[in-house]
Design a protein around this motif. Structure first.
Motif, PDB file in Angstrom:
ATOM      1  N   ASP A 163     102.902 -37.526  66.014  1.00 48.40           N
ATOM      2  CA  ASP A 163     102.449 -36.187  66.401  1.00 48.40           C
ATOM      3  C   ASP A 163     103.519 -35.183  66.011  1.00 48.40           C
ATOM      4  O   ASP A 163     104.583 -35.102  66.633  1.00 48.40           O
ATOM      5  N   ASN A 164     103.248 -34.415  64.965  1.00 50.24           N
ATOM      6  CA  ASN A 164     104.237 -33.462  64.457  1.00 50.24           C
ATOM      7  C   ASN A 164     104.250 -32.140  65.203  1.00 50.24           C
ATOM      8  O   ASN A 164     104.940 -31.207  64.786  1.00 50.24           O
ATOM      9  N   ALA A 165     103.517 -32.059  66.288  1.00 49.44           N
ATOM     10  CA  ALA A 165     103.641 -30.905  67.164  1.00 49.44           C
ATOM     11  C   ALA A 165     104.582 -31.196  68.329  1.00 49.44           C
ATOM     12  O   ALA A 165     104.910 -30.288  69.091  1.00 49.44           O
ATOM     13  N   LEU A 166     105.011 -32.436  68.485  1.00 52.24           N
ATOM     14  CA  LEU A 166     105.967 -32.814  69.520  1.00 52.24           C
ATOM     15  C   LEU A 166     107.376 -32.839  68.935  1.00 52.24           C
ATOM     16  O   LEU A 166     107.593 -33.408  67.853  1.00 52.24           O
ATOM     17  N   CYS A 167     108.319 -32.254  69.649  1.00 56.05           N
ATOM     18  CA  CYS A 167     109.668 -32.082  69.128  1.00 56.05           C
ATOM     19  C   CYS A 167     110.692 -32.617  70.130  1.00 56.05           C
ATOM     20  O   CYS A 167     110.977 -31.960  71.143  1.00 56.05           O
ATOM     21  N   PRO A 168     111.245 -33.803  69.890  1.00 55.76           N
ATOM     22  CA  PRO A 168     112.266 -34.352  70.786  1.00 55.76           C
ATOM     23  C   PRO A 168     113.620 -33.651  70.577  1.00 55.76           C
ATOM     24  O   PRO A 168     113.976 -33.273  69.455  1.00 55.76           O
ATOM     25  N   TYR A 169     114.376 -33.510  71.657  1.00 60.49           N
ATOM     26  CA  TYR A 169     115.696 -32.888  71.561  1.00 60.49           C
ATOM     27  C   TYR A 169     116.584 -33.429  72.680  1.00 60.49           C
ATOM     28  O   TYR A 169     116.105 -33.940  73.694  1.00 60.49           O
ATOM     29  N   VAL A 170     117.881 -33.305  72.462  1.00 56.02           N
ATOM     30  CA  VAL A 170     118.868 -33.753  73.443  1.00 56.02           C
ATOM     31  C   VAL A 170     119.673 -32.552  73.923  1.00 56.02           C
ATOM     32  O   VAL A 170     120.200 -31.792  73.103  1.00 56.02           O
ATOM     33  N   GLU A 171     119.772 -32.383  75.233  1.00 55.37           N
ATOM     34  CA  GLU A 171     120.689 -31.403  75.796  1.00 55.37           C
ATOM     35  C   GLU A 171     122.051 -32.065  75.900  1.00 55.37           C
ATOM     36  O   GLU A 171     122.218 -33.080  76.589  1.00 55.37           O
ATOM     37  N   LEU A 172     123.034 -31.527  75.202  1.00 53.09           N
ATOM     38  CA  LEU A 172     124.330 -32.190  75.072  1.00 53.09           C
ATOM     39  C   LEU A 172     125.276 -31.812  76.208  1.00 53.09           C
ATOM     40  O   LEU A 172     125.429 -30.626  76.526  1.00 53.09           O
ATOM     41  N   PRO A 173     125.935 -32.813  76.788  1.00 56.84           N
ATOM     42  CA  PRO A 173     126.970 -32.523  77.779  1.00 56.84           C
ATOM     43  C   PRO A 173     128.276 -32.124  77.079  1.00 56.84           C
ATOM     44  O   PRO A 173     128.326 -32.000  75.854  1.00 56.84           O
ATOM     45  N   ASP A 174     129.319 -31.997  77.854  1.00 57.32           N
ATOM     46  CA  ASP A 174     130.581 -31.530  77.292  1.00 57.32           C
ATOM     47  C   ASP A 174     131.414 -32.629  76.650  1.00 57.32           C
ATOM     48  O   ASP A 174     132.372 -32.339  75.934  1.00 57.32           O
ATOM     49  N   ASP A 175     131.087 -33.891  76.909  1.00 55.73           N
ATOM     50  CA  ASP A 175     131.876 -34.958  76.290  1.00 55.73           C
ATOM     51  C   ASP A 175     130.991 -36.147  75.939  1.00 55.73           C
ATOM     52  O   ASP A 175     129.908 -36.337  76.495  1.00 55.73           O
ATOM     53  N   TRP A 176     131.461 -36.941  75.006  1.00 55.32           N
ATOM     54  CA  TRP A 176     130.728 -38.050  74.420  1.00 55.32           C
ATOM     55  C   TRP A 176     130.421 -39.140  75.444  1.00 55.32           C
ATOM     56  O   TRP A 176     129.305 -39.650  75.504  1.00 55.32           O
ATOM     57  N   ASP A 177     131.387 -39.485  76.270  1.00 57.92           N
ATOM     58  CA  ASP A 177     131.167 -40.555  77.244  1.00 57.92           C
ATOM     59  C   ASP A 177     130.085 -40.183  78.244  1.00 57.92           C
ATOM     60  O   ASP A 177     129.275 -41.035  78.637  1.00 57.92           O
ATOM     61  N   ASN A 325     107.259 -37.189  66.784  1.00 59.39           N
ATOM     62  CA  ASN A 325     107.662 -38.044  67.904  1.00 59.39           C
ATOM     63  C   ASN A 325     107.848 -39.496  67.463  1.00 59.39           C
ATOM     64  O   ASN A 325     107.383 -40.434  68.122  1.00 59.39           O
ATOM     65  N   GLU A 326     108.540 -39.683  66.338  1.00 58.07           N
ATOM     66  CA  GLU A 326     108.854 -41.033  65.879  1.00 58.07           C
ATOM     67  C   GLU A 326     109.598 -41.790  66.979  1.00 58.07           C
ATOM     68  O   GLU A 326     110.466 -41.238  67.668  1.00 58.07           O
ATOM     69  N   ARG A 327     109.301 -43.070  67.097  1.00 58.14           N
ATOM     70  CA  ARG A 327     109.799 -43.862  68.223  1.00 58.14           C
ATOM     71  C   ARG A 327     111.316 -43.897  68.288  1.00 58.14           C
ATOM     72  O   ARG A 327     111.915 -43.843  69.371  1.00 58.14           O
ATOM     73  N   ARG A 337     109.356 -31.048  73.608  1.00 63.01           N
ATOM     74  CA  ARG A 337     108.541 -29.850  73.801  1.00 63.01           C
ATOM     75  C   ARG A 337     107.456 -29.853  72.743  1.00 63.01           C
ATOM     76  O   ARG A 337     107.571 -30.522  71.711  1.00 63.01           O
ATOM     77  N   ARG A 338     106.418 -29.075  73.010  1.00 64.96           N
ATOM     78  CA  ARG A 338     105.269 -29.058  72.104  1.00 64.96           C
ATOM     79  C   ARG A 338     105.159 -27.685  71.432  1.00 64.96           C
ATOM     80  O   ARG A 338     105.272 -26.647  72.085  1.00 64.96           O
TER      81      ARG A 338
END
Length: 506
Positions: A163-177, A325-327, A337-338
């Motif tokens: 579904d190319n209308a679905l857009c996955p994203y990551v909210e990034l914290p301040d550090d990698w761990d 929304n590739e697995r 978000r859509r």
């Protein structure tokens, strides 16, 4: 709200400070609506574009909202031309739409919609429209269902059900761990293990594109991408590769591209193209390519893990996987978000205002000319007429439609076209030649002679032009004038420069 139409690069270029102010204030703005990205896109866009710019009525203040759009031209099997109004970034931008200072959004959208309804279009294509549900609803509610239809576009790929209308994203914290703790134990362990291998300077390494390497790195990326997608996309692949290369190259030149490549020794294994939005602190993963024959550790997992870690180190707040929304994307702890993907269409199926958009006349003329050259005469004639209804003095349409009419034997109509052209193209002989031929075909020999006389004045080297003149003069019974013309053609007349004859025809 007052709406200005921005239609040239010089004016757009002067908007940067104002644009950045609106962009920074809009919580839904993305890189594809930034001034920097649009500048490199619009200056290379092959179709007409406009930017609707909103400011408070009666105010000299800065603009408070912008809506970049483009105008496409299409033609049906009967030769009927129409225009589609699209988001300006269509075909390159995963996210499209408008930007606005929040306090003025509602009024600006209403004003934008009113201006859009004054333009000439059949379909208003809201593809990949990014923004809140409230923003989208406000916009489409301005289009009455008595005059327009509103339909949703299907963005699900039939081959793999993505579904190319679905857009996955990551909210990034301040550090990698801290980020790693948001992942499943399995993914966390894999990332730590794989990145340790790369960090240990083993056979595996990751490079970042520089000014010296970006061309080669793009070649690698796009070569891998082409191998994977050509079986599905066929002939379209070549144009897509060219478009990706052009957009990504321009993005790199403007400091918008992060391009890591994974290597095993001297063998490239995979590369990612990631667009960088410093203003919104976002990395936007755009395209990838990998060596499909490599059977070792997962190159995609390594590169995305590396890029997320790098983004965090640069102070980025979001890692956006863009459309689809590739697995595999969901192993990185994403939200989604859509996008809004709809078409607003006129119920009549014709352009608003009953005419073509004058900005797209050049594209319309190309469509008509293609039909003409393919021998689809009836369709081409219909298209030429539509062009001339919008732009009655369009030289290309007058010339080609006149030729079409003459070939059909409708010399009365063709004569009107060519006569108008002679008044518009005062320094070229071709309209006079065509006018003379149509007059001759209708037996209007003196008018034909006058036309051929103008050809001789403008370009006496046109093949057989003196023969044409002599012939119509004989047919008109002007024997002496014909004799003088014949003598002049052999250079024995007493006329002087350019071989022009001394007689006149009334």
């Amino acid at each position: 709200m007052h709406i200005d139409l921005i239609e040239d690069m010089d004016t757009f270029s002067r908007l940067r400070e104002n644009w950045d102010e609106v962009y920074d204030s809009d919580p839904y703005a993305t890189l594809f609506l930034s001034w920097t990205w649009l500048l490199s896109w619009l200056e290379k866009l092959s179709t007409p574009w406009i930017v609707l710019a909103a400011k408070r009525s009666g105010s000299d203040a800065h603009y408070v909202a912008f809506f970049p759009l483009r105008i496409d031209t299409r033609i049906d099997g009967e030769g009927r031309l129409s225009n589609d109004l699209r988001m300006a970034g269509s075909h390159a931008a995963d996210y499209c739409g408008l930007i606005s200072i929040p306090d003025f959004e509602s009024d600006a959208i209403t004003a934008f919609a009113q201006q859009i309804k004054r333009l000439n279009w059949t379909d208003f294509v809201l593809g990949n429209f990014s923004g809140s549900d409230a923003r989208f609803t406000k916009l489409v509610s301005c289009f009455s269902q008595s005059k327009f239809t509103i339909s949703q576009m299907d963005r699900v790929n039939k081959t793999d059900q993505v579904d190319n209308a679905l857009c996955p994203y990551v909210e990034l914290p301040d550090d990698w761990d801290t980020y790693l703790e948001t992942l499943s134990a399995n993914t966390r362990q894999k990332l730590r293990r794989l990145l340790r291998v790369v960090d240990a300077n083993s056979d595996y390494r990751i490079t970042h594109a520089t000014a010296d390497t970006v061309a080669t790195d793009l070649d690698t990326l796009l070569r891998f991408w082409e191998i994977k997608w050509r079986p599905r996309k066929g002939k379209l692949t070549d144009s897509l590769v060219r478009a990706h290369r052009a957009m990504l190259s321009r993005s790199f030149d403007r400091g918008l591209l992060f391009l890591p490549t994974l290597w095993a020794g001297d063998r490239p294994l995979a590369a990612l193209a990631i667009l960088v939005d410093e203003r919104k602190k976002s990395f936007l993963f755009y395209i990838t390519g990998r060596d499909e024959e490599f059977a070792g550790p997962q190159p995609g997992l390594i590169l995305h893990g590396h890029s997320i870690r790098y983004a965090i180190s640069c102070g980025m707040k979001r890692y956006d996987f863009l459309r689809g929304n590739e697995r595999y994307k969901y192993s990185f702890g994403v939200n989604e978000r859509r996008l809004h993907c709809y078409v607003v269409a006129t119920r009549s199926g014709r352009n608003l205002g009953g005419r073509l958009d004058v900005r797209a006349i050049a594209d319309a003329l190309k469509e008509a000319t293609d039909l003409h050259q393919e021998g689809k005469i009836d369709q081409a004639a219909r298209a030429y007429r539509q062009i001339l209804e919008t732009d009655p003095r369009n030289e290309g349409a007058l010339h080609r439609y006149g030729q079409l009419l003459a070939r059909r034997g409708d010399h009365v109509a063709a004569k009107r076209m060519f006569k108008l052209l002679t008044r518009m193209r005062t320094d070229t002989y071709k309209p006079w030649l065509l006018l003379g031929q149509s007059c001759e075909a209708m037996g209007q020999f003196l008018e034909a002679a006058n036309a051929y006389r103008e050809v001789i004045r403008l370009q006496p080297a046109v093949p057989d032009i003196f023969s044409k003149l002599v012939n119509v003069l004989f047919k008109a019974g002007r024997i002496e004038d014909a004799r003088q013309a014949l003598m002049t053609s052999y250079g024995v007349g007493s006329t002087g420069a350019e071989g022009g004859a001394s007689f006149s025809i009334h």
